[in-house]
Design an enzyme around this catalytic site. Structure first.
Site, short mmCIF file in Angstrom:
data_model
loop_
_atom_site.label_atom_id
_atom_site.label_comp_id
_atom_site.label_asym_id
_atom_site.label_seq_id
_atom_site.Cartn_x
_atom_site.Cartn_y
_atom_site.Cartn_z
N TYR A 153 0.85 -1.21 0.00
CA TYR A 153 0.00 0.00 0.00
C TYR A 153 0.88 1.25 0.00
O TYR A 153 0.73 2.14 -0.86
CB TYR A 153 -0.92 0.00 1.23
N1 LIG Z 1 -8.20 7.52 6.34
C1 LIG Z 1 -6.89 7.62 6.60
O1 LIG Z 1 -6.47 7.56 7.76
C2 LIG Z 1 -5.89 7.83 5.49
C3 LIG Z 1 -4.54 7.95 5.83
C4 LIG Z 1 -3.61 8.14 4.82
C5 LIG Z 1 -4.01 8.23 3.51
N2 LIG Z 1 -5.33 8.09 3.18
C6 LIG Z 1 -5.70 8.19 1.77
O2 LIG Z 1 -6.77 9.12 1.66
C7 LIG Z 1 -7.65 8.74 0.60
C8 LIG Z 1 -9.06 8.62 1.11
O3 LIG Z 1 -9.10 7.65 2.16
P1 LIG Z 1 -10.43 7.25 2.93
O4 LIG Z 1 -10.03 6.95 4.32
O5 LIG Z 1 -11.49 8.25 2.66
O6 LIG Z 1 -10.76 5.86 2.21
P2 LIG Z 1 -12.13 5.27 1.63
O7 LIG Z 1 -11.86 3.86 1.30
O8 LIG Z 1 -13.25 5.56 2.58
O9 LIG Z 1 -12.35 6.12 0.32
C9 LIG Z 1 -11.83 5.78 -0.94
C10 LIG Z 1 -12.96 5.79 -1.95
O10 LIG Z 1 -12.41 5.51 -3.22
C11 LIG Z 1 -13.26 4.62 -3.93
N3 LIG Z 1 -12.42 3.85 -4.84
C12 LIG Z 1 -11.47 2.94 -4.51
N4 LIG Z 1 -10.90 2.45 -5.62
C13 LIG Z 1 -11.49 3.08 -6.67
C14 LIG Z 1 -11.33 3.00 -8.09
N5 LIG Z 1 -10.42 2.19 -8.60
N6 LIG Z 1 -12.09 3.80 -8.88
C15 LIG Z 1 -13.00 4.65 -8.32
N7 LIG Z 1 -13.21 4.74 -6.99
C16 LIG Z 1 -12.47 3.97 -6.19
C17 LIG Z 1 -13.89 3.74 -2.86
O11 LIG Z 1 -15.14 3.21 -3.28
C18 LIG Z 1 -14.02 4.70 -1.67
O12 LIG Z 1 -15.30 5.25 -1.60
C19 LIG Z 1 -7.07 7.46 0.04
O13 LIG Z 1 -6.25 7.78 -1.06
C20 LIG Z 1 -6.23 6.91 1.18
O14 LIG Z 1 -5.19 6.07 0.71
C21 LIG Z 1 -6.28 7.88 4.15
#
Ligand SMILES: NC(=O)c1ccc[n+]([C@@H]2O[C@H](COP(=O)([O-])OP(=O)(O)OC[C@H]3O[C@@H](n4cnc5c(N)ncnc54)[C@H](O)[C@@H]3O)[C@@H](O)[C@H]2O)c1
Length: 336
Positions: A153
């Protein structure tokens, strides 16, 4: 009316960012494939809230679909792009690495190609604190070397930072990369500790506590994160205007590209976090102490002084306040 394109708009962070932009007068094109990594109804409910705004345009498609984003950019010519769609989660990347390759690497490539053809004023892409990998020097600074990712990841996310830098350099695309630190709050992700712990505690089940509880995380509350993102949208990197009086700017010397930590600047012990859940639920957790999990790191801690220098803003919600808000949302959402 300016147009923002938000990928991952049905996700935890994407739904909050989209709502903020709608409230601030943007038209928002929300792209999300509603993947089944966790309960899809939660994503549908988040999108339903956005659909109450007439200026919200949902697009339920996969970002890695060849040419899909290119067509969408041609039609909507977004002023701003906030790229949050991704396959998230450290542990699942051991089980299903291909989904990270497709969503994170190919999906981000498609986004960059679309931006190259129809350049927005600013593109902001989510990376992660996991990009710091095996680094032990704390707090993490954006200008520190980060070459030893511990999970696939994290490796895909670090790769997107490099891919974006090359596009920023070659095509003059202004790009900000966010490194988010453990984001939590109402509507949060069911695969993350706060959700799992709260659910288990309310059901009277034990919680799995990794590394025998010796873990530290810089927990960032969702509304603080959204405020930081909103301010950074208006702060595109300009290679001719590095920050003065600071040695922390990660601005590229050759491209309009910068990486910015968004964190609370505090490493909180997991035990303190669990105590905050106990206080909010009024219940005692039964702890099941476990060894460290593969791919994980024992601590994260953000130096968020670059964010402060750029925007004047520092996240400030305490874990006690934020956890209480999550537990209250969880109880009303699940009738628990
Ligand atoms: N939540 C955290 O603590 C955290 C920490 C570091 C980084 N991030 C990054 O922040 C971003 C948002 O994270 P989040 O916590 O809201 O996650 P989340 O999984 O709730 O949101 C991601 C969304 O992207 C959509 N998705 C996934 N793959 C897809 C694809 N191939 N095409 C279209 N849609 C797709 C999913 O359906 C989901 O709704 C991500 O890039 C994640 O890696 C999150």
């Amino acid at each position: 009316m300016p147009t923002a394109l938000v990928t991952g708009s049905a996700g935890f962070i994407g739904s909050f960012v989209s709502e903020r932009l709608l409230q601030d007068g943007f038209r928002v094109i929300g792209v999300d494939a509603m993947t089944d990594y966790y309960e899809v109804t939660l994503k549908e409910r988040r999108h339903d809230r956005l659909k109450a705004y007439p200026e919200f345009v949902p697009v339920e498609r996969y970002i890695e679909e060849p040419g899909m984003l290119l067509e969408l950019f041609a039609k909507e010519t977004p002023d701003v792009v906030v790229h949050l769609a991704a396959q998230a989660g450290v542990r699942y990347s051991i089980e299903n690495p291909r989904s990270y390759l497709e969503s994170n690497i190919v999906g981000t490539f498609e986004l960059l190609e679309a931006g190259r053809a129809h350049p927005p004023k600013h593109m902001l892409l989510a990376s992660t604190s996991s990009a710091f990998g095996a680094n032990t020097k704390m707090p993490y600074r954006e200008i520190d070397k980060a070459d030893h990712q511990m999970s696939f990841y994290a490796a895909t996310k670090k790769s997107t930072e490099n891919m974006a830098h090359s596009y920023a350099h070659l095509f003059g695309l202004p790009i900000t990369m966010f490194r988010f630190f453990t984001v939590y709050g109402p509507w949060g992700r069911p695969d993350m500790a706060l959700f799992k712990f709260t659910k288990a505690i309310l059901e009277g089940k034990p919680i799995d506590v990794y590394n025998f509880g010796d873990m530290k995380r810089d927990f960032t509350f969702i509304t603080d994160l959204v405020e930081a993102i909103r301010l950074l949208i208006d702060t595109p990197p300009n290679p001719d205007a590095p920050l003065e009086d600071t040695d922390v700017d990660s601005l590229s010397p050759v491209a309009p590209w910068r990486v910015v930590n968004i964190g609370n600047s505090q490493a909180v012990q997991l035990t303190e976090f669990i105590e905050a859940i106990e206080a909010a639920t009024g219940l005692k957790a039964e702890r099941n102490l476990m060894p460290m999990q593969a791919g994980d790191v024992p601590a994260t801690w953000a130096d968020a002084s670059l964010l402060k220098n750029l925007t004047g803003y520092s996240p400030r919600t305490t874990v006690q306040e934020g956890v209480a808000q999550f537990v209250s949302w969880y109880r009303s959402y699940y009738g628990a």
